[in-house]
Design an enzyme around this catalytic site. Structure first.
Site: not given
Ligand code: BJW
Length: 241
Positions: A95, A113, A207
């Protein structure tokens, strides 16, 4: 599953794997969303409303990624080692928009992403390498139109890249490992269920702490990625069968 069965592995990574390389996560207390509202920088609506602010947000993160101090950490290197040494297939789905997996040596990699080091032209659709700041005056390298470039990342409400290929790999895999992701953002947060519905794969969460999806995983190991990922890979590659 050990060396003899040489199965298919899918790895999902999130921001936590790059934390110890010096890049911020999103949802930790010191994360990106604690400083800036995602509605202001990570939606197509935000870009339409205020492209200069969105460019500035990604320009700062791009400069941060390209700083000398930001390098792949032992977790990135361990996943590259897994791909190089495992006799079966290893697909890495990240991601993350950084290039630390590539720099570590991973090759079979999907940036679901997008990538901060690429720009996409909204006039002609061309995607090109982009390492410098992007502005309202930036010109597309292919059609040369000015003012149509955006960073090639996937914002909320947009479709992540290569989903068909990812779901096919999830359905066919024997091992699914999720690393450093909070399990909040879909569709990635639902991958473990897709794997479970196939009924054949083992699933592991690595994690810092239990994610939102932790109870769906068969095996869970918690600690910093730079420690738990290399030891998991070492153990996995040395398992006799
Ligand atoms: C450690 C550590 C260490 C810390 N060692 N671990 C309602 C319900 C369900 C879904 C939706 C909803 N409303 C809207 C939606 C859909 C929406 C969504 O999911 N929203 C939720 C927030 C509810 N999703 C979308 O819109 C996506 N598109 C979509 O769904 O299209 C429709 C579709 C898809 C597929 C089929 C059919 C239809 C698009 C999502 C785009 C996300 N974009 C971002 C930003 C863009 C890029 C950027 O600027 O970088 O992507 S948001 C951000 O979150 C980024 C990341 O890739 C993404 C995930 O975050 P991640 O990587 O999990 O980071 P964190 O900070 O959340 O977690 C870090 C973890 O690491 C933690 O657990 C820490 O404990 C751990 N950690 N240090 C090991 N040293």
């Amino acid at each position: 599953m050990g060396q003899r069965s040489a199965g298919r592995i899918v790895i999902l990574t999130g921001a936590g794997i790059s934390k110890e390389s010096g890049l911020d996560t999103f949802r930790d207390a010191d994360g990106i969303w604690a400083r800036v509202r995602l509605e202001d920088v990570a939606t197509p609506e935000a870009f339409a409303r205020d492209p200069a602010t969105v460019h500035a947000f990604y320009n700062a993160r791009r400069q941060g990624l390209l700083a000398e101090s930001v390098q792949p950490n032992p977790a990135h290197l361990a996943l590259a080692r897994l791909e190089a040494e495992w006799p079966g297939e290893v697909l890495l789905v990240t991601q993350n928009i950084d290039d630390l997996h590539e720099r570590a040596g991973s090759r079979n990699l999907i940036h679901m992403h997008g990538e901060i080091l690429k720009g996409r032209c909204l006039a002609c659709g061309a995607v090109s390498a982009w390492r410098e700041d992007m502005t309202l005056e930036s010109r597309c390298r292919r059609c040369e139109a000015a003012g149509y470039l955006r960073v090639d990342v996937v914002w909320f409400g947009e479709l992540p890249y290569q989903m068909e290929r990812i779901y096919a790999a999830l359905e066919a895999c024997d091992l699914f490992v999720s690393i450093g992701t909070s399990g909040v953002v879909y569709p990635a947060a639902g991958f473990v269920e897709a794997v479970r519905s196939s009924g054949r794969a083992h699933s592991v969460e690595l994690n810092l702490e239990p994610s939102d999806r932790h109870s769906a995983f068969a095996e869970r190991i918690y600690g910093p990625a730079s420690e738990v990922v290399p030891s998991f890979v070492e153990r996995f590659l040395s398992e006799p069968g």
